[in-house]
Design an enzyme around this catalytic site. Structure first.
Site, PDB file in Angstrom:
ATOM      1  N   HIS A 229      -8.214   2.961   3.209  1.00  0.00           N
ATOM      2  CA  HIS A 229      -7.688   2.017   4.200  1.00  0.00           C
ATOM      3  C   HIS A 229      -8.258   0.639   3.906  1.00  0.00           C
ATOM      4  O   HIS A 229      -9.400   0.513   3.486  1.00  0.00           O
ATOM      5  CB  HIS A 229      -8.093   2.454   5.618  1.00  0.00           C
ATOM      6  CG  HIS A 229      -7.240   1.854   6.677  1.00  0.00           C
ATOM      7  ND1 HIS A 229      -7.443   0.579   7.158  1.00  0.00           N
ATOM      8  CD2 HIS A 229      -6.158   2.329   7.330  1.00  0.00           C
ATOM      9  CE1 HIS A 229      -6.530   0.316   8.087  1.00  0.00           C
ATOM     10  NE2 HIS A 229      -5.740   1.351   8.205  1.00  0.00           N
TER      11      HIS A 229
ATOM     12  N   ASP B 110      -2.548   8.774   8.439  1.00  0.00           N
ATOM     13  CA  ASP B 110      -1.420   9.530   7.876  1.00  0.00           C
ATOM     14  C   ASP B 110      -1.805  10.908   7.375  1.00  0.00           C
ATOM     15  O   ASP B 110      -0.923  11.680   6.982  1.00  0.00           O
ATOM     16  CB  ASP B 110      -0.783   8.719   6.731  1.00  0.00           C
ATOM     17  CG  ASP B 110       0.021   7.563   7.279  1.00  0.00           C
ATOM     18  OD1 ASP B 110      -0.226   6.414   6.881  1.00  0.00           O
ATOM     19  OD2 ASP B 110       0.872   7.802   8.166  1.00  0.00           O
TER      20      ASP B 110
HETATM   21  C1  SDX Z   1      -1.403   2.908   7.068  1.00  0.00           C
HETATM   22  O1  SDX Z   1      -3.280  -1.581   7.546  1.00  0.00           O
HETATM   23  C2  SDX Z   1      -3.119  -0.701   8.459  1.00  0.00           C
HETATM   24  O2  SDX Z   1      -3.681  -0.782   9.566  1.00  0.00           O
HETATM   25  C3  SDX Z   1      -2.186   0.412   8.103  1.00  0.00           C
HETATM   26  C4  SDX Z   1      -2.129   1.573   9.086  1.00  0.00           C
HETATM   27  C5  SDX Z   1      -1.500   1.175  10.404  1.00  0.00           C
HETATM   28  O3  SDX Z   1      -1.797   1.833  11.413  1.00  0.00           O
HETATM   29  O4  SDX Z   1      -0.621   0.279  10.394  1.00  0.00           O
HETATM   30  O5  SDX Z   1      -3.432   2.082   9.296  1.00  0.00           O
HETATM   31  C6  SDX Z   1      -1.244   2.702   8.534  1.00  0.00           C
HETATM   32  O6  SDX Z   1      -0.694   2.330   6.301  1.00  0.00           O
HETATM   33  C7  SDX Z   1      -2.503   3.815   6.590  1.00  0.00           C
HETATM   34  C8  SDX Z   1      -2.600   3.858   5.037  1.00  0.00           C
HETATM   35  C9  SDX Z   1      -1.583   4.866   4.525  1.00  0.00           C
HETATM   36  N1  SDX Z   1      -1.501   4.797   3.045  1.00  0.00           N
HETATM   37  C10 SDX Z   1      -1.993   5.760   2.277  1.00  0.00           C
HETATM   38  O7  SDX Z   1      -2.595   6.767   2.688  1.00  0.00           O
HETATM   39  C11 SDX Z   1      -1.732   5.555   0.785  1.00  0.00           C
HETATM   40  C12 SDX Z   1      -3.021   5.805   0.001  1.00  0.00           C
HETATM   41  N2  SDX Z   1      -3.969   4.756   0.309  1.00  0.00           N
HETATM   42  C13 SDX Z   1      -4.087   3.660  -0.632  1.00  0.00           C
HETATM   43  O8  SDX Z   1      -2.886   3.258  -1.225  1.00  0.00           O
HETATM   44  C14 SDX Z   1      -4.981   2.540  -0.129  1.00  0.00           C
HETATM   45  O9  SDX Z   1      -6.115   3.111   0.385  1.00  0.00           O
HETATM   46  C15 SDX Z   1      -4.436   1.535   0.878  1.00  0.00           C
HETATM   47  C16 SDX Z   1      -3.165   0.915   0.415  1.00  0.00           C
HETATM   48  C17 SDX Z   1      -4.236   2.174   2.189  1.00  0.00           C
HETATM   49  C18 SDX Z   1      -5.485   0.436   1.004  1.00  0.00           C
HETATM   50  O10 SDX Z   1      -5.616  -0.110  -0.250  1.00  0.00           O
HETATM   51  P1  SDX Z   1      -6.549  -1.387  -0.555  1.00  0.00           P
HETATM   52  O11 SDX Z   1      -7.322  -1.816   0.621  1.00  0.00           O
HETATM   53  O12 SDX Z   1      -5.723  -2.421  -1.235  1.00  0.00           O
HETATM   54  O13 SDX Z   1      -7.596  -0.747  -1.497  1.00  0.00           O
HETATM   55  P2  SDX Z   1      -7.527  -0.849  -3.051  1.00  0.00           P
HETATM   56  O14 SDX Z   1      -6.207  -0.349  -3.551  1.00  0.00           O
HETATM   57  O15 SDX Z   1      -7.986  -2.207  -3.425  1.00  0.00           O
HETATM   58  O16 SDX Z   1      -8.627   0.252  -3.495  1.00  0.00           O
HETATM   59  C19 SDX Z   1     -10.012  -0.071  -3.537  1.00  0.00           C
HETATM   60  C20 SDX Z   1     -10.585   1.014  -4.406  1.00  0.00           C
HETATM   61  C21 SDX Z   1      -9.825   1.154  -5.742  1.00  0.00           C
HETATM   62  O17 SDX Z   1     -10.729   1.698  -6.680  1.00  0.00           O
HETATM   63  P3  SDX Z   1     -11.392   0.680  -7.786  1.00  0.00           P
HETATM   64  O18 SDX Z   1     -10.258  -0.019  -8.499  1.00  0.00           O
HETATM   65  O19 SDX Z   1     -12.240  -0.303  -6.986  1.00  0.00           O
HETATM   66  O20 SDX Z   1     -12.207   1.586  -8.659  1.00  0.00           O
HETATM   67  O21 SDX Z   1     -10.435   2.292  -3.761  1.00  0.00           O
HETATM   68  C22 SDX Z   1      -9.566   3.108  -4.515  1.00  0.00           C
HETATM   69  C23 SDX Z   1      -8.791   2.200  -5.445  1.00  0.00           C
HETATM   70  O22 SDX Z   1      -8.378   2.902  -6.598  1.00  0.00           O
HETATM   71  N3  SDX Z   1      -8.663   3.775  -3.564  1.00  0.00           N
HETATM   72  C24 SDX Z   1      -8.238   5.026  -3.703  1.00  0.00           C
HETATM   73  C25 SDX Z   1      -7.413   5.258  -2.583  1.00  0.00           C
HETATM   74  N4  SDX Z   1      -7.348   4.157  -1.843  1.00  0.00           N
HETATM   75  C26 SDX Z   1      -8.124   3.232  -2.459  1.00  0.00           C
HETATM   76  N5  SDX Z   1      -8.484   5.966  -4.649  1.00  0.00           N
HETATM   77  C27 SDX Z   1      -7.883   7.159  -4.466  1.00  0.00           C
HETATM   78  N6  SDX Z   1      -7.083   7.472  -3.418  1.00  0.00           N
HETATM   79  C28 SDX Z   1      -6.831   6.541  -2.469  1.00  0.00           C
HETATM   80  N7  SDX Z   1      -6.042   6.841  -1.458  1.00  0.00           N
END
Ligand code: SDX
Length: 391
Positions: free
Chosen positions: A261, A315
């Site tokens: 998140h 989710d």
């Molecule tokens: C919702 O914003 C909100 O409030 C949204 C929400 C709402 O109520 O409206 O809460 C609802 O959208 C919840 C999120 C649902 N999405 C998912 O579950 C999809 C999977 N999650 C990711 O895509 C991700 O965590 C996000 C998009 C939710 C957040 O991404 P960020 O903040 O842009 O984080 P990032 O991509 O910059 O990741 C930071 C690090 C990375 O690793 P490094 O490059 O630093 O080594 O964390 C890792 C990412 O690879 N990472 C994950 C991960 N999420 C982040 N690694 C594996 N699995 C994941 N799910």
């Protein structure tokens, strides 16, 4: 005017001053108008919470009764919208159907008298009332069936589940579904709410605002994740496969749906509540193997990625609740949208009450002074190759 540093995804950049909801990502705190989500989940209803979010305070008994009655009396949709929905392809995703039909509402109601409180009230009532009906209608119409008309004697959650199946759900299922709507109603400036705010800032009509937000919510990185979680759990298939699955995702930097998140760096408080709702349903209707896989997956991910602040989000468990309620997987995100209409409308009102059109700037990194080359003098490049090169 000095140009600030570019921050991808506007991470931690304030885009508004707001009093609608508050999130503390380190403590795992979520409040709606200052009230903790745990209290609202336990004591409130989806429409009372929507009133709180949109109008800024808990309604009196009479105010809530009027809000509920107005919504119950406006749940039917125009036959022209139903006829339009009959033309949608049965393979179309329900989120695309919802975005189209939400925008179509704007064709039927006077536009843009945003300084008229009666127009604001009517738009809130119509969107709160008709979005669930459109979601349920498409579920039936895509199979060639007539939609089920709403029943004025059923409350918000019960009526939606009734319109899906023509069966009145048991009170426990209806209450659990209503709590899911509370949990998904609002979450500060997430991607779809930001879309709603940008669209609101041009002073267009609220139907276009909601249609814009629905399109944004549909993406798998946002509201679309709940549908992907079930597919992922089915793909994993057994508890024994969980560790290998996670290790593969970590090695290949694959995002695991339902985790991580932008704000929460601990377990999303909504995920905790949804997990208890899932367990209540399993007590009533029997436990699923898929839930045991989910619990094991959460444990392994905490071990492997907890140090990066990656925990279960809203989710992760929501789909398991909806699945146990007999709701088709591709309706999970439309249900998220039904709940989030309250939050989008709260931010719509807040935006138009203190508006300045969103118009950020950019840091230009292109070229200058490029000559125009006559058509006949240009070098041919294979479009697929050149598109790949230009990415
Ligand atoms: C919702 O914003 C909100 O409030 C949204 C929400 C709402 O109520 O409206 O809460 C609802 O959208 C919840 C999120 C649902 N999405 C998912 O579950 C999809 C999977 N999650 C990711 O895509 C991700 O965590 C996000 C998009 C939710 C957040 O991404 P960020 O903040 O842009 O984080 P990032 O991509 O910059 O990741 C930071 C690090 C990375 O690793 P490094 O490059 O630093 O080594 O964390 C890792 C990412 O690879 N990472 C994950 C991960 N999420 C982040 N690694 C594996 N699995 C994941 N799910």
């Amino acid at each position: 005017m000095t140009v600030c540093e570019y921050i991808p995804g506007l991470e931690n950049i304030p885009a508004a001053r707001s009093s609608i909801s508050y999130v503390d990502g380190k403590q795992g705190i979520l409040e709606y108008r200052g009230i903790p989500i745990e209290e609202l989940a336990q004591k409130s209803t989806s429409l009372e919470t929507a009133y709180l979010l949109i109008w800024g305070r808990l309604p009196s008994k009479e105010e809530l009764a009027t809000f509920e009655a107005d919504i119950y009396n406006h749940r039917r949709i125009k036959y022209r919208i139903r006829d339009m929905m009959k033309c949608f392809p049965e393979t179309g995703h329900p989120m695309d159907a919802l975005q189209t039909s939400a925008a179509a509402l704007g064709l039927f109601y006077a536009r843009r008298t945003l300084n008229d409180p009666a127009y604001i009230w009517d738009a809130v009532v119509r969107l709160m009332a008709k979005i669930p009906t459109m979601v349920a209608a498409f579920k039936l119409m895509r199979k060639g069936n007539d939609p089920i008309q709403p029943r004025d004697d059923l409350d918000y959650a019960t009526n939606f589940l009734y319109m899906l199946t023509e069966q009145v759900p048991d009170p426990i299922a209806a209450r659990i579904f209503d709590v899911c709507l509370i949990l998904h109603a609002e979450h500060t400036i997430n991607a779809s709410t930001f879309s709603a705010m940008v669209t609101s800032s041009t002073l267009t009509d609220p139907y276009a605002v909601v249609a814009s937000a629905v399109g944004t919510l549909a993406g798998p990185l946002h509201g679309g994740a709940n549908e992907e979680v079930i597919e992922m759990l089915n793909e994993i298939g057994s508890i024994e496969n969980v560790r290998a699955y996670v290790e593969d995702c970590v090695t290949n930097k694959k995002k695991i749906m339902g985790f991580g998140h932008r704000v929460y760096k601990v377990k999303d408080p909504r995920a905790t509540i949804l997990q208890t709702l899932a367990e209540r349903l399993f007590d009533q209707r029997g436990r699923d193997r898929i839930y045991d896989i989910a619990v094991e997956l959460e444990k392994v991910i905490e071990e492997k990625l907890g140090h990066k602040g990656i925990y279960a989000n809203v989710d992760f468990y929501s789909g398991l609740v909806y699945r146990k309620l007999g709701i088709p997987t591709d309706l999970f995100t439309p249900i998220f949208a039904i709940a989030r209409v309250a939050g989008w409308l709260a931010h719509w009102r807040e935006q138009i009450n203190e508006n300045r059109i969103f118009r950020p700037t950019q840091i230009y990194q292109g070229e200058h002074g490029i000559p125009y080359v006559a058509l006949g003098d240009r070098v041919h490049r294979d479009p697929l190759v050149s598109v790949a090169d230009d990415r």
